[in-house]
Design a protein around this motif. Structure first.
Motif, PDB file in Angstrom:
ATOM      1  N   PHE A 159      40.523  43.137  46.889  1.00  0.00           N
ATOM      2  CA  PHE A 159      39.578  42.784  46.818  1.00  0.00           C
ATOM      3  C   PHE A 159      38.182  43.967  47.429  1.00  0.00           C
ATOM      4  N   TRP A 167      45.962  41.939  31.891  1.00  0.00           N
ATOM      5  CA  TRP A 167      45.429  43.638  32.712  1.00  0.00           C
ATOM      6  C   TRP A 167      46.949  44.393  31.739  1.00  0.00           C
ATOM      7  N   TRP A 216      49.308  47.545  40.429  1.00  0.00           N
ATOM      8  CA  TRP A 216      48.894  46.135  40.816  1.00  0.00           C
ATOM      9  C   TRP A 216      48.062  45.486  41.164  1.00  0.00           C
ATOM     10  N   THR A 242      33.569  53.626  37.414  1.00  0.00           N
ATOM     11  CA  THR A 242      34.650  52.769  37.748  1.00  0.00           C
ATOM     12  C   THR A 242      36.100  53.465  37.329  1.00  0.00           C
ATOM     13  N   ALA A 243      35.597  52.997  35.770  1.00  0.00           N
ATOM     14  CA  ALA A 243      36.895  53.358  35.674  1.00  0.00           C
ATOM     15  C   ALA A 243      38.248  54.778  35.991  1.00  0.00           C
ATOM     16  N   LEU A 267      27.202  49.217  39.605  1.00  0.00           N
ATOM     17  CA  LEU A 267      25.678  48.286  39.257  1.00  0.00           C
ATOM     18  C   LEU A 267      24.654  48.664  39.930  1.00  0.00           C
ATOM     19  N   SER A 325      45.266  47.417  42.255  1.00  0.00           N
ATOM     20  CA  SER A 325      43.856  46.749  40.877  1.00  0.00           C
ATOM     21  C   SER A 325      43.551  45.536  40.735  1.00  0.00           C
ATOM     22  N   THR A 326      44.121  44.913  42.025  1.00  0.00           N
ATOM     23  CA  THR A 326      43.972  43.315  42.612  1.00  0.00           C
ATOM     24  C   THR A 326      43.743  43.802  44.059  1.00  0.00           C
ATOM     25  N   LEU A 370      30.396  47.533  41.911  1.00  0.00           N
ATOM     26  CA  LEU A 370      29.163  46.349  42.772  1.00  0.00           C
ATOM     27  C   LEU A 370      28.104  47.117  43.221  1.00  0.00           C
ATOM     28  N   MET A 386      30.773  50.658  34.301  1.00  0.00           N
ATOM     29  CA  MET A 386      32.170  51.180  33.820  1.00  0.00           C
ATOM     30  C   MET A 386      32.890  52.185  33.758  1.00  0.00           C
ATOM     31  N   THR A 406      37.505  37.409  41.375  1.00  0.00           N
ATOM     32  CA  THR A 406      36.678  38.725  41.773  1.00  0.00           C
ATOM     33  C   THR A 406      37.852  39.420  41.048  1.00  0.00           C
ATOM     34  N   ILE A 407      39.068  40.068  42.094  1.00  0.00           N
ATOM     35  CA  ILE A 407      40.440  40.121  41.457  1.00  0.00           C
ATOM     36  C   ILE A 407      41.044  40.781  40.731  1.00  0.00           C
ATOM     37  N   TYR A 408      41.345  39.036  39.800  1.00  0.00           N
ATOM     38  CA  TYR A 408      41.824  39.517  38.591  1.00  0.00           C
ATOM     39  C   TYR A 408      40.881  40.601  37.278  1.00  0.00           C
ATOM     40  N   ILE A 442      31.833  42.344  35.723  1.00  0.00           N
ATOM     41  CA  ILE A 442      31.030  42.276  37.066  1.00  0.00           C
ATOM     42  C   ILE A 442      30.140  42.112  37.575  1.00  0.00           C
ATOM     43  N   THR A 473      39.198  44.552  33.954  1.00  0.00           N
ATOM     44  CA  THR A 473      37.843  44.870  32.994  1.00  0.00           C
ATOM     45  C   THR A 473      37.901  46.112  33.434  1.00  0.00           C
ATOM     46  N   VAL A 474      38.685  46.813  34.813  1.00  0.00           N
ATOM     47  CA  VAL A 474      38.946  48.538  34.435  1.00  0.00           C
ATOM     48  C   VAL A 474      39.908  48.516  33.668  1.00  0.00           C
ATOM     49  N   TYR A 491      38.605  41.736  38.011  1.00  0.00           N
ATOM     50  CA  TYR A 491      38.177  43.565  38.764  1.00  0.00           C
ATOM     51  C   TYR A 491      39.511  44.599  37.568  1.00  0.00           C
ATOM     52  N   ALA A 492      40.284  43.732  38.160  1.00  0.00           N
ATOM     53  CA  ALA A 492      41.605  44.313  37.652  1.00  0.00           C
ATOM     54  C   ALA A 492      41.483  44.699  35.801  1.00  0.00           C
ATOM     55  N   PRO A 513      47.324  36.581  33.901  1.00  0.00           N
ATOM     56  CA  PRO A 513      45.657  37.528  34.676  1.00  0.00           C
ATOM     57  C   PRO A 513      46.777  39.043  34.382  1.00  0.00           C
ATOM     58  N   GLN A 514      47.896  39.025  34.434  1.00  0.00           N
ATOM     59  CA  GLN A 514      48.828  39.963  34.628  1.00  0.00           C
ATOM     60  C   GLN A 514      49.214  40.699  32.618  1.00  0.00           C
ATOM     61  N   VAL A 545      36.751  46.263  44.336  1.00  0.00           N
ATOM     62  CA  VAL A 545      35.938  45.664  43.636  1.00  0.00           C
ATOM     63  C   VAL A 545      34.598  45.797  44.241  1.00  0.00           C
ATOM     64  N   CYS A 581      30.821  38.609  38.388  1.00  0.00           N
ATOM     65  CA  CYS A 581      31.535  38.208  39.995  1.00  0.00           C
ATOM     66  C   CYS A 581      30.677  38.020  41.210  1.00  0.00           C
ATOM     67  N   PHE A 622      36.974  34.787  45.487  1.00  0.00           N
ATOM     68  CA  PHE A 622      37.993  35.326  46.003  1.00  0.00           C
ATOM     69  C   PHE A 622      38.953  36.162  45.165  1.00  0.00           C
TER      70      PHE A 622
END
Lengths: 427, 207
Positions: free
Chosen positions: A54, B149, A48, A276-277, A64, A51-52, A61, A273, B56-58, B28, B63-64, B60-61, B145-146, A57, B31, B53
């Protein structure tokens, strides 16, 4: 025991097991065997927080942004405009290859996309203007690798996250070596063509009117570079924010050129994606492996061991460089980078090197891995764009550029300031 | 212009994974716009209007997590074929199934511990009745979000498991080509990206 585990896992990786799974198995195995407290339950937490992150991210970007740029046609226009400025040099178009790769690299994070895009526009010229294929193809394969050294670079973001370094510092540090390496590539072409003029093709000298007329085509990449890298250096934006600005700007260029429609967007989303994945899965698992290695004391052990050896740091660094050059011949570069960072960075810190400096050197090693056979992605890309002719040409043609990369690494070793001066000035 | 690749011939798992990737890519892009507005807001008015901020982080988690399966169905997850490629086809099919089994194992472990983290967040004390919240102005209950995810990781684990079962079934029936089509390495790293790039460039030339 640990050594046996490592060998088994290298074998698994070579047998085609998913790299993410191999790293995961290693982490679970080490955690279960060498830890007094169970480590695997922490996986949720580690995954977690990875994955979060910043900073990470920035990866989707920048991808893309590259996807959108590729579809706006600015790369091809840029190539033609640059050609008029540099084609009079001995080596002609090959300098254009390097210059446009460097400029495109400065706006796109991927060396595959750089090599494919520039290659498609450039390769028809081999026959039209009678260039010697090997050196020409080599300049494309090697020029494409500049994408990961000249900011913005996705590889550098991943290195920064894994080693807890500042992306901004890394981008600053890579600036001078990136430009130098591009210049050294051009020097290699120049030298080769002075010694053996038949390597170069025919070239018509452009008039000044043509040169000036082409300048507007250079504007989009320059504007993007200023937006993305300039905003970081000016302190207006973090790397992730700069990547967002870049995405919005490239979308703007695309709309201005009427190249953005539903199908273009969906394809760009798919490409983004997919990559990214792929990247994130390996990074998340590598985070966990990193955590396990630290918890069971491997990281500490490695750095203590290196300190107890009391070897000359320079020789040790040369050995590390040699090790990576050999490994890079066989391994896919992203896995190479992610899988070895947790072990190698403590070693280089114990040897007394700077991790930002090593980050830059590491990027050049990754670049070398991209153009060394048998597994060199950029060699494959250039060969595929070319479509016919022996693969040997691309490999041989890349050699002079590989030598330049090695020279650049030795320069960095002799003059660390090449990388460390800019970050110091800005901080 | 060729549409998104191979759409007509794909199965339900592949199609859903693709749609999810479209949604994820759109998120994305969203974001990027949000963060851009915040960068301007901060530098011009000294204020982050959109809390980009945290959103975006949520995103990102989430979508990935939902895109892992797309990387699987399009064979993008990294595998190294130095030794693999030297084996005869049947042996490669066995390796494919073994590789798939190990990836499935990792995906199940990830999924399990993601849900256990979500449950843990829910169990922690917080201002509302949704457990722990994020330490920010938004005070998002982390369980939201968790859990999304974790749902993404569950989808990944499900696709992995179904691929494994399909691969195993094909292998037992001796359908070597089927296995290699489903989960073989087959395409080189960068190839899909390359084909697309070439396509776009040719497209640009003719226009």
């Amino acid at each position: 025991m640990a050594a046996v585990a490592l060998v088994v896992l290298l074998v698994l990786a070579a047998l085609g097991i998913y790299v993410a799974a191999v790293l995961g198995i290693l982490a679970v195995f080490l955690g279960e065997t060498f830890s007094f407290i169970p480590l695997v339950p922490v996986l949720g937490d580690v995954a977690w927080s990875a994955s979060t992150e910043f900073v990470l991210v920035a990866v989707p970007l920048f991808i893309l942004m590259g996807e959108l740029l590729l579809r706006t046609g600015i790369a091809a226009d840029m190539f033609r405009a640059l050609d008029r400025w540099v084609n009079w040099l001995p080596g002609g178009l090959m300098h254009t290859n390097i210059a446009s790769s460097a400029l495109f690299a400065a706006t796109s994070g991927s060396s595959v996309a750089t090599a494919a895009t520039i290659g498609t526009v450039a390769i028809p010229n081999i026959e039209q203007r009678k260039y010697s294929p090997p050196l020409f193809l080599g300049s494309l394969a090697a020029g494409g690798t500049l994408g990961i050294l000249i900011p913005p670079s996705i590889n550098m973001i991943i290195y920064a996250v894994l080693t807890e370094s500042s992306v901004t510092d890394l981008y600053l540090a890579a600036m001078i070596p990136g430009i130098m390496l591009a210049a050294m590539f051009s020097l290699a072409i120049f030298g080769a063509c002075v010694i053996k003029p038949s390597l170069s093709g025919t070239h018509e000298r452009a008039t000044w009117a043509e040169r000036i007329g082409g300048l507007p085509h250079l504007l989009p990449p320059i504007i993007l570079f200023l937006v993305v890298v300039g905003s970081i250096y000016a302190g207006w934006a973090t790397p992730t924010e700069a990547a967002s600005l870049g995405v919005v700007a490239s979308l703007g260029f695309g709309i201005y050129r009427r190249r953005i429609n539903r199908s273009v967007l969906l394809l760009a989303f798919e490409g983004t994606m997919r990559t990214t994945a792929m990247v994130t899965l390996v990074v998340v698992i590598a985070f966990f492996l990193n955590f396990v290695l630290q918890s069971i004391g491997v990281t500490q052990f490695v750095s203590d061991f290196m300190e107890s050896l009391d070897i000359n740091p320079t020789w040790a660094m040369l050995a590390i460089i040699a090790f990576y050059l050999i490994l890079g011949m066989f391994m896919e570069t992203l896995s190479l980078m992610i899988a070895t960072t947790p072990i190698v960075v403590p070693v280089i810190l114990a040897l007394g090197f700077d991790q930002i400096w090593f980050g830059v050197l590491f990027m050049i090693l990754v670049e070398a891995a991209l153009i060394t056979p048998p597994i060199g992605v950029n060699l494959f890309v250039v060969q595929a764009v070319r479509g016919s002719g022996p693969f040997r040409d691309v490999v041989i043609g890349s050699l002079p550029f590989l030598l330049m990369m090695i020279a650049m690494m030795l320069l960095l070793l002799a003059f660390p300031g090449l990388a460390l001066w800019l970050p110091e000035v800005f901080n | 212009m060729q549409g998104p690749t191979e759409q007509g011939r794909e199965g339900i798992l592949e199609r859903v994974s693709r749609y999810l990737a479209w949604l994820a890519g759109g998120a994305i892009l969203f974001c990027a716009v949000l963060v851009t507005l915040d960068v301007f807001g901060r530098n011009l008015f000294n204020d982050n209007f959109f809390e980009s901020f945290e959103i975006t982080i949520y995103l990102y988690a989430v979508t990935v997590a939902f895109s892992f399966s797309f990387a699987l169905t399009t064979k993008t997850h990294i595998r190294i074929d130095v030794v693999y490629a030297r084996f005869p086809k049947p042996a490669r099919a066995v390796l494919d199934v073994v590789a798939m089994a190990l990836l499935t194992g990792i995906s199940l472990i990830l999924c399990y511990y993601a849900w256990s983290l979500t449950a843990e967040s829910y169990g922690l004390p917080g201002p509302g009745n949704l457990g722990a919240v994020s330490p920010s102005d938004l005070s998002v209950p982390l369980v939201i979000p968790q859990s999304v995810w974790s749902l993404g990781l569950t989808w990944f684990a499900a696709v992995c498991t179904i691929y494994l079962l399909r691969g195993l079934y094909m292998l037992l029936r001796g359908d070597i080509d089927g296995v290699s089509h489903l989960i073989g390495i087959e395409q080189r790293e960068g190839e899909a990206e390359l084909q697309e790039a070439l396509h776009i460039m040719q497209d640009g030339e003719t226009k």
